[in-house]
Motif scaffolding. Sequence first.
Motif, mmCIF file in Angstrom:
data_model
loop_
_atom_site.group_PDB
_atom_site.id
_atom_site.type_symbol
_atom_site.label_atom_id
_atom_site.label_comp_id
_atom_site.label_asym_id
_atom_site.label_seq_id
_atom_site.Cartn_x
_atom_site.Cartn_y
_atom_site.Cartn_z
ATOM 1 N N ALA A 149 -4.854 9.341 -10.222
ATOM 2 C CA ALA A 149 -4.194 8.840 -9.017
ATOM 3 C C ALA A 149 -4.595 7.397 -8.730
ATOM 4 C CB ALA A 149 -4.532 9.731 -7.827
ATOM 5 N N VAL A 150 -5.860 7.078 -8.956
ATOM 6 C CA VAL A 150 -6.318 5.698 -8.758
ATOM 7 C C VAL A 150 -5.624 4.762 -9.748
ATOM 8 C CG1 VAL A 150 -8.308 4.153 -8.872
ATOM 9 C CG2 VAL A 150 -8.538 6.408 -7.806
ATOM 10 N N ALA A 151 -5.509 5.203 -11.000
ATOM 11 C CA ALA A 151 -4.848 4.383 -12.014
ATOM 12 C C ALA A 151 -3.370 4.178 -11.685
ATOM 13 C CB ALA A 151 -4.998 5.035 -13.389
ATOM 14 N N VAL A 152 -2.711 5.237 -11.240
ATOM 15 C CA VAL A 152 -1.299 5.143 -10.875
ATOM 16 C C VAL A 152 -1.117 4.221 -9.674
ATOM 17 C CG1 VAL A 152 0.595 6.477 -9.873
ATOM 18 C CG2 VAL A 152 -0.602 7.333 -11.887
ATOM 19 N N PRO B 233 4.246 11.179 -6.316
ATOM 20 C CA PRO B 233 4.835 12.001 -7.388
ATOM 21 C C PRO B 233 3.805 12.495 -8.399
ATOM 22 C CG PRO B 233 5.509 9.704 -7.594
ATOM 23 C CD PRO B 233 4.858 9.842 -6.265
ATOM 24 N N PHE B 234 2.799 11.684 -8.664
ATOM 25 C CA PHE B 234 1.758 12.087 -9.615
ATOM 26 C C PHE B 234 0.998 13.314 -9.109
ATOM 27 C CE2 PHE B 234 -2.714 11.906 -10.859
ATOM 28 C CZ PHE B 234 -2.619 11.902 -12.244
ATOM 29 N N LEU B 235 0.501 13.259 -7.879
ATOM 30 C CA LEU B 235 -0.282 14.368 -7.336
ATOM 31 C C LEU B 235 0.583 15.595 -7.072
ATOM 32 C CD1 LEU B 235 -2.747 12.607 -4.862
ATOM 33 C CD2 LEU B 235 -3.201 13.469 -7.169
ATOM 34 N N THR B 236 1.830 15.378 -6.670
ATOM 35 C CA THR B 236 2.722 16.516 -6.431
ATOM 36 C C THR B 236 2.931 17.314 -7.711
ATOM 37 O OG1 THR B 236 3.883 15.312 -4.678
ATOM 38 C CG2 THR B 236 5.003 17.216 -5.627
ATOM 39 N N ALA B 237 3.212 16.615 -8.803
ATOM 40 C CA ALA B 237 3.432 17.303 -10.079
ATOM 41 C C ALA B 237 2.169 18.000 -10.551
ATOM 42 C CB ALA B 237 3.905 16.306 -11.130
ATOM 43 N N CYS B 238 1.038 17.354 -10.338
ATOM 44 C CA CYS B 238 -0.236 17.942 -10.755
ATOM 45 C C CYS B 238 -0.502 19.244 -10.002
ATOM 46 C CB CYS B 238 -1.355 16.936 -10.520
ATOM 47 S SG CYS B 238 -2.960 17.456 -11.158
ATOM 48 N N TYR B 239 -0.305 19.219 -8.686
ATOM 49 C CA TYR B 239 -0.571 20.414 -7.889
ATOM 50 C C TYR B 239 0.487 21.490 -8.128
ATOM 51 C CZ TYR B 239 -1.973 23.366 -4.035
ATOM 52 O OH TYR B 239 -2.409 24.438 -3.287
ATOM 53 N N ALA B 240 1.747 21.076 -8.253
ATOM 54 C CA ALA B 240 2.812 22.053 -8.467
ATOM 55 C C ALA B 240 2.610 22.813 -9.767
ATOM 56 C CB ALA B 240 4.166 21.353 -8.483
ATOM 57 N N SER B 241 2.051 22.152 -10.763
ATOM 58 C CA SER B 241 1.878 22.784 -12.066
ATOM 59 C C SER B 241 0.698 23.746 -12.101
ATOM 60 C CB SER B 241 1.702 21.714 -13.145
ATOM 61 O OG SER B 241 1.733 22.284 -14.433
ATOM 62 N N PHE C 244 0.829 -1.204 0.000
ATOM 63 C CA PHE C 244 0.000 0.000 0.000
ATOM 64 C C PHE C 244 0.864 1.255 0.000
ATOM 65 C CE2 PHE C 244 -1.994 3.450 2.396
ATOM 66 C CZ PHE C 244 -3.171 3.635 1.679
ATOM 67 N N TRP C 245 1.840 1.316 0.906
ATOM 68 C CA TRP C 245 2.661 2.518 1.005
ATOM 69 C C TRP C 245 3.631 2.639 -0.158
ATOM 70 C CZ3 TRP C 245 1.294 6.545 3.497
ATOM 71 C CH2 TRP C 245 0.482 6.425 4.629
ATOM 72 N N PHE C 246 4.018 1.525 -0.752
ATOM 73 C CA PHE C 246 4.823 1.601 -1.975
ATOM 74 C C PHE C 246 4.035 2.321 -3.065
ATOM 75 C CE2 PHE C 246 5.896 0.053 -6.180
ATOM 76 C CZ PHE C 246 7.273 0.164 -6.214
ATOM 77 N N ALA C 247 2.778 1.919 -3.255
ATOM 78 C CA ALA C 247 1.951 2.530 -4.295
ATOM 79 C C ALA C 247 1.677 4.001 -4.003
ATOM 80 C CB ALA C 247 0.638 1.759 -4.437
ATOM 81 N N ILE C 248 1.504 4.336 -2.729
ATOM 82 C CA ILE C 248 1.269 5.732 -2.360
ATOM 83 C C ILE C 248 2.536 6.565 -2.550
ATOM 84 C CG2 ILE C 248 0.801 7.286 -0.423
ATOM 85 C CD1 ILE C 248 -1.707 5.998 -1.456
ATOM 86 N N ALA C 249 3.653 6.071 -2.005
ATOM 87 C CA ALA C 249 4.883 6.864 -1.970
ATOM 88 C C ALA C 249 5.541 7.013 -3.326
ATOM 89 C CB ALA C 249 5.869 6.236 -0.980
ATOM 90 N N TRP C 250 5.576 5.949 -4.116
ATOM 91 C CA TRP C 250 6.324 5.990 -5.371
ATOM 92 C C TRP C 250 5.426 6.071 -6.598
ATOM 93 C CZ3 TRP C 250 9.809 7.396 -2.566
ATOM 94 C CH2 TRP C 250 10.328 6.670 -1.506
ATOM 95 N N GLY C 251 4.117 6.107 -6.394
ATOM 96 C CA GLY C 251 3.195 6.245 -7.513
ATOM 97 C C GLY C 251 2.298 7.459 -7.365
ATOM 98 N N VAL C 252 1.388 7.403 -6.408
ATOM 99 C CA VAL C 252 0.407 8.474 -6.219
ATOM 100 C C VAL C 252 1.074 9.783 -5.807
ATOM 101 C CG1 VAL C 252 -1.609 9.191 -4.882
ATOM 102 C CG2 VAL C 252 -1.403 6.819 -5.653
#
Length: 286
Positions: free
Chosen positions: A213-216, A193-201, A183-191
């Motif tokens: 995020a669900v797909a990632v 970075p995805f959400l961080t880049a989305c919000y940062a942009s 679970f935490w692998f998918a959150i930390a290394w998938g969701v």
Amino acid sequence: MKVRATGRRRDVRPQPRQSAETVPAHEGKPTEAVVDAAERRPPAVREGARPTFYALRHGGWRDYITLLHPPYTFWHLSYVILGAALSPAVRYDRLAATLLAFFLAVGVAAHALDELNGRPLQTRIPRFALAALGIGGLAGAILIGIAGAVLASPWLLVFVAFGAVIAPAYNLEWFRGRFHSDFWFAIAWGVFPFLTACYASAGRFDPSALVGAVAVFALSLAQRVLSRRVRAVRRQVRSIEGRVVYADGTMEDIGRAWALAADERALLLLACAMPGLSIAALLTRV
């Protein structure tokens, strides 16, 4: 009867197994000295096999390339690109900064800390160098995040704080390894970075980001399922012996290569596909 792993299919009838009386008493029973020596050595070294399918020969600069886990680093960085591509507005300067931050945090720091915690890659990189890479990489990512919070949005500090904790917590197995899970692998290394880049942009989330995020998350779980079995075979399994009998009567001897081939090919294909898919999504925004 022990069967050598040749990977060939053949039309033969199974031969009867040897009885206990026909097998010498000492066969397959190594001496205590051999067993003790084998147990002290890491499984990958004991088997003479590479710890990962992309690992280079041990020593020198090759260890540092292996440490980066190139296929997986590119895979996880592709989530950064995909997050920016699916954001309401693409800011390429922020995307570049986010890519650099996650390369330092994941590609360098997280992998260095993971190697520091048990030497799964069996590199010869000194412990002080691994510690320096772990601390330096994470510090660099944090500084980039703080700069982003000052220049873009203070809410980015939430992402910075999470990343600063999850990288060592996962790789060093803090809190009795509670964060070292699928679970935490998918959150930390998938969701993450995805959400961080989305919000940062864009400074906000749209529904597409939540669906993405669900797909990632699912893709990261798939990676974890495949890689866990591969790691177990390469690093923990002493030998694999047997035979597959197909419905048409043909047979195939199986061994380590047979057990690894499909999963490692799937991992390699996914590691190639995800960056391509992310770049394609980004190009649609140009």
